[in-house]
Design a protein around this motif. Structure first.
Motif, short mmCIF file in Angstrom:
data_model
loop_
_atom_site.label_atom_id
_atom_site.label_comp_id
_atom_site.label_asym_id
_atom_site.label_seq_id
_atom_site.Cartn_x
_atom_site.Cartn_y
_atom_site.Cartn_z
N ASP A 228 0.83 -1.20 0.00
CA ASP A 228 0.00 0.00 0.00
C ASP A 228 0.87 1.26 0.00
OD1 ASP A 228 -2.74 1.05 0.13
OD2 ASP A 228 -2.12 1.88 2.06
N ARG A 229 1.95 1.26 0.78
CA ARG A 229 2.81 2.44 0.88
C ARG A 229 3.48 2.75 -0.46
NH1 ARG A 229 4.48 5.33 5.23
NH2 ARG A 229 6.35 6.60 5.01
N TYR A 230 3.81 1.70 -1.21
CA TYR A 230 4.45 1.90 -2.51
C TYR A 230 3.44 1.89 -3.65
CZ TYR A 230 8.70 1.30 0.17
OH TYR A 230 9.70 1.45 1.11
N GLU A 231 2.17 2.07 -3.29
CA GLU A 231 1.08 2.22 -4.26
C GLU A 231 0.99 1.04 -5.23
OE1 GLU A 231 1.70 6.05 -6.04
OE2 GLU A 231 1.16 7.13 -4.22
N LEU A 232 1.10 -0.16 -4.69
CA LEU A 232 1.05 -1.36 -5.51
C LEU A 232 -0.17 -2.23 -5.21
CD1 LEU A 232 4.82 -2.37 -5.35
CD2 LEU A 232 3.59 -1.54 -7.37
N THR A 233 -0.91 -1.90 -4.17
CA THR A 233 -2.04 -2.74 -3.77
C THR A 233 -3.06 -2.90 -4.89
OG1 THR A 233 -1.80 -2.09 -1.45
CG2 THR A 233 -3.92 -3.02 -2.12
N SER A 234 -3.46 -1.79 -5.49
CA SER A 234 -4.48 -1.85 -6.55
C SER A 234 -3.98 -2.62 -7.76
CB SER A 234 -4.91 -0.44 -6.95
OG SER A 234 -3.81 0.29 -7.47
N ARG A 235 -2.69 -2.53 -8.05
CA ARG A 235 -2.14 -3.24 -9.21
C ARG A 235 -2.08 -4.74 -8.94
NH1 ARG A 235 3.02 0.17 -11.20
NH2 ARG A 235 2.90 -1.35 -12.89
N GLU A 259 8.82 -3.07 -9.97
CA GLU A 259 8.45 -1.89 -9.19
C GLU A 259 9.00 -1.86 -7.77
OE1 GLU A 259 6.92 0.58 -10.53
OE2 GLU A 259 6.49 -0.39 -12.44
#
Length: 279
Positions: A228-235, A259
């Motif tokens: 989540d912190r590295y903005e990968l959750t949605s991907r 990533e």
């Protein structure tokens, strides 16, 4: 399993020896700052040796004293680098302090807890109260605060300063013959030198590496937090929705390798543990 040497444990927690993603981010930020500083220093050496501005360079630059101008610019570069390194350090501490095992440390903090205090708390929890590397990191934070806020009186605690002075021989031997007394004198006088910032960077890197070695377990909760912190959750969720089960694992691993390579081993081990538990 490519990272089989990392091992796993039956409680769903993975053990890994590779650098964590927070460490990779920290080293990338610091390495970039050092590269820029070195380039500037090389350029300023040319200025001190009589460099003349090319006619095609459309800037206003005609100092009365090139040597004085170069010295002032070098100090500016040193201070800017210190701010960059400090920012990377604060980001690292902010990230790892959200790991499950540091809950007891994080719960003691309030809105008034400073970055230096958080750094000390994390250091003493993971490395013990005798650690002195974090004192160099704290000094970087305080120095940055004095640069940015001219009225700042940020400083080491008496305990930290004494700890640093007691390690003078060790520091001199391991940090390019650094004189601790001179470093602290420069801090009090607000005169950071290239050697000062180079040494503080070394302190910070060794400190963060030591912390990272202690973070050799990451839970599923920690992994979810980092994704989540590295903005990968949605991907990751998109891959899980749109990819068939046989290909899902490899697809997510490929995403992480691109990533956030520091999360690959954690994801692999946790998923394998989950499969074993399901069986």
């Amino acid at each position: 399993m490519k990272a089989g040497s990392a091992g796993s444990s039956p409680d769903g927690v993975t053990n890994f020896s590779a650098a964590t993603q927070p460490l990779r981010f920290f080293l990338g930020e610091v390495g970039e700052a050092v590269a820029y500083l070195n380039t500037i220093v090389v350029g300023l050496d040319a200025v001190e040796n009589g460099y003349k501005k090319p006619a095609g360079l459309k800037i206003s630059w005609n100092p009365d004293d090139q040597n004085a101008a170069a010295r002032k610019a070098r100090r500016f570069a040193v201070e800017a680098t210190m701010q960059k390194v400090c920012g990377a350090l604060k980001e690292y501490i902010a990230t790892i302090s959200n790991f499950k095992r540091l809950t007891v440390v994080r719960e003691r903090w309030s809105g008034k807890t400073t970055s230096a205090e958080k750094t000390t708390d994390v250091a003493e929890f993971l490395l013990g109260e005798d650690d002195f590397l974090h004192v160099g990191a704290c000094l970087t934070i305080h120095w940055r605060n004095r640069i940015v806020h001219k009225r700042s009186s940020a400083k080491l605690t008496a305990k930290q300063e004494n700890r640093l002075r007691k390690q003078k021989a060790t520091i001199k031997s391991n940090f390019a013959s650094l004189d601790v007394d001179r470093l602290l004198d420069h801090f009090e006088k607000g005169r950071p030198t290239l050697k000062d910032i180079s040494t503080l960077i070394s302190f910070s890197i060794r400190f963060v590496r030591e912390l990272d070695r202690k973070l050799n377990h990451v839970s599923k909760l920690d992994l979810d937090y980092l994704l989540d912190r590295y903005e990968l959750t949605s991907r990751v969720e998109k891959i899980e929705r749109e990819t068939s089960p046989p290909k899902r694992f490899d697809s997510i691993v490929r995403l992480l390798k691109t990533e956030a390579p520091g999360l690959v081993v954690s994801y692999q081990d946790i998923m394998i543990v989950n499969v074993r538990m399901a069986d």
